[in-house]
Write an enzyme that holds these catalytic residues in place. Structure first.
Site, PDB file in Angstrom:
ATOM      1  CG  ASP A  82     -12.011  -4.275 -18.247  1.00  0.00           C
ATOM      2  OD1 ASP A  82     -11.114  -3.463 -17.937  1.00  0.00           O
ATOM      3  OD2 ASP A  82     -12.488  -5.093 -17.446  1.00  0.00           O
ATOM      4  CB  CYS A 118      -2.609  -8.200   5.077  1.00  0.00           C
ATOM      5  SG  CYS A 118      -2.709  -6.824   3.904  1.00  0.00           S
ATOM      6  CB  CYS A 166      -0.901   0.033   1.234  1.00  0.00           C
ATOM      7  SG  CYS A 166      -2.008  -1.373   1.423  1.00  0.00           S
ATOM      8  CE1 TYR A 191      -7.445  -5.802 -25.635  1.00  0.00           C
ATOM      9  CE2 TYR A 191      -9.333  -4.311 -25.709  1.00  0.00           C
ATOM     10  CZ  TYR A 191      -8.083  -4.686 -26.171  1.00  0.00           C
ATOM     11  OH  TYR A 191      -7.477  -3.949 -27.156  1.00  0.00           O
ATOM     12  CD  GLU A 234      -9.055 -12.682 -22.318  1.00  0.00           C
ATOM     13  OE1 GLU A 234      -7.812 -12.834 -22.272  1.00  0.00           O
ATOM     14  OE2 GLU A 234      -9.625 -11.619 -22.009  1.00  0.00           O
ATOM     15  CB  CYS A 262      -6.886  -0.554 -13.886  1.00  0.00           C
ATOM     16  SG  CYS A 262      -5.694  -1.383 -14.956  1.00  0.00           S
TER      17      CYS A 262
END
Length: 449
Positions: free
Chosen positions: A378, A161, A83, A312, A333, A405
């Site tokens: 995507d 975690c 993180c 995708y 894909e 992303c």
């Protein structure tokens, strides 16, 4: 002597955060990037990697704490590389991510969307990860597991975690202890052994999957240990082994087999039951993946007459829920196992209006001539290949939804699709899929002009 050189110490004010999670400060017209910094902090920083107009810095001392600085939930947050933002208030994290998307769209894409919607916060900024994969090592004779320390390959040892689903924590501590007698991979020599420990959970079903990644052959009696884990943990539905003997950073190899139980766990996402295996790509934040799908459903408002093409498509995570409202869905894909799984999931959920094709998007799309009402993109972080974008411009589907992303590649591709006037950017919706990190998911809607 110039102050602008490696080793120099400066007192700096942090103004904002960049896409890698570092704080951004300015000194005499130059930029300094500082990890573990919070907007509003005043810091003492030692310069490293100095260039004419920018430098990286190391935090030495917090001189004045930002109101947005909070105590991390993890006791090793300052060391662990998993993180970047546990020291930042969650509302400030959201604001920073929203700004990163806005800046990328404007600066890289040269676009102004008709509507830029407020970022969708995660319901739980901690305990959200349904999958973790920890590298293993032996240190002072003991097995350690965790994420790598920032900028290194030294493992920060963890027994729990706060970002992973808390139901996985008992597995981590127990499995580490039980692996003590087994050979552990040494990446410096390439000696065989257990190199990664993978844990997954179906957050809606509670089912758990354990996967050991091995370099070399399966050690004798490992199946017996796997059976003991399977018997010990009621929620564990399978213990698997994946073989990866290649040197390098790739985690999984191509071979996976089950040692006890089954090869997959069941997860329910947006009302669709998926079978998720050890190496299956599946969104790590189930609750936010459902928010993403709900956003797609609201934006598209499918009437049952549309043909949707999902490039995708992976295992059909996005297109299978949408298939319930479409006339027809085609998914493309390049990974054969994902295509096989998407077909099986459609069949298992009684969806008969879907077709999944194993092909490379940039090779397949330019030669495809069917009419499409909605195109769903995507792609991986690198974005779409130029051949895909050119084929889209040639075919001009009325609506495109782009899920990304990576704001920079998203903005680049949106700019390319809009630059000739073929499309306009109707909506942009950031979504926090990865709290405590600098990563941000974005949904964009393009409409043909």
């Amino acid at each position: 002597m110039s102050v602008w050189q490696p080793g120099a110490v400066l007192d700096l004010k942090i103004h904002t955060l960049n896409h890698t999670g570092d704080g951004v400060a300015r000194w005499q017209g130059r930029v300094v990037f500082v990890p573990d910094a919070v907007p509003g902090d005043r810091l003492r920083v030692r310069l490293q990697h100095v260039k004419p107009q920018y430098a990286n810095g190391v935090l030495l001392e917090v001189l004045e704490r930002s109101p947005q600085r909070v105590r991390p939930a993890c006791i090793v947050a300052d060391k662990c590389g998993g993180c970047q933002w546990q020291c930042i208030d969650y509302h400030a994290q959201l604001a920073a991510k929203e700004q990163l998307v806005k800046e990328a769209i404007a600066r890289i894409g040269h676009l102004q969307p008709q509507a830029f919607l407020p970022i969708l916060a995660a319901p739980s900024p901690l305990g959200y990860r349904n999958k973790v994969t920890y590298p293993l090592a032996r240190r002072h004779g003991q097995v350690v597991a965790g994420y790598y320390q920032k900028g290194s390959h030294r493992i920060v040892n963890l027994n729990q975690c706060p970002v992973q689903d808390p139901r996985l924590n008992p597995l981590l501590a127990t499995l580490k202890a039980d692996l003590q007698p087994w050979p552990i991979y040494d990446e410096s020599t390439g000696s065989p052994g257990v190199r990664h420990l993978g844990l997954r959970i179906g957050q809606r079903t509670g089912e758990q999957l354990i996967t050991l990644v091995l370099a070399g052959d399966i050690p004798p009696h490992l199946e017996g240990q796997a059976q003991r884990w399977y018997d010990q943990f009621a929620a564990v539905v399978g213990v698997c082994v994946n073989i990866n003997s290649q040197r390098g950073n790739r985690i999984f190899g191509s071979q996976t087999r089950v040692l006890a139980g089954q090869l997959y766990l069941r997860e329910v996402l947006a009302g669709i039951e998926f079978h998720v295996g050890a190496t299956t790509f599946f969104q790590v934040n189930t609750a936010q993946a459902e928010q993403l799908i709900q956003t797609l459903e609201a934006w598209l408002a499918l009437s049952g007459t549309e043909h949707l093409l999902d490039l995708y498509c992976g295992i059909g995570t996005l297109s299978l829920p949408l298939a319930r409202s479409a006339a027809r869905v085609t998914g493309v894909e390049c990974h054969p196992d994902s295509v096989t799984q998407a077909i099986a999931t459609a069949r298992h959920n009684g969806l008969t209006n879907t077709e999944f094709i194993c092909a490379v998007a940039e090779e397949w799309l330019p030669h495809w001539c069917n009419t499409v009402d909605v195109l769903l993109l995507d792609p991986p972080r690198k974005g779409c290949d130029r051949a895909v974008l050119d084929a889209i411009l040639g075919q001009r589907p009325p609506r495109i939804v782009y899920v990304s992303c990576h704001p920079a590649t998203l903005a680049r591709d949106l700019g390319y699709l809009c630059q000739a006037g073929a499309y306009q950017l109707a909506k942009v919706q950031p979504l926090d899929m990865f709290p405590q990190t600098a990563h941000v998911e974005t949904i964009a809607l393009l409409t043909a002009t």
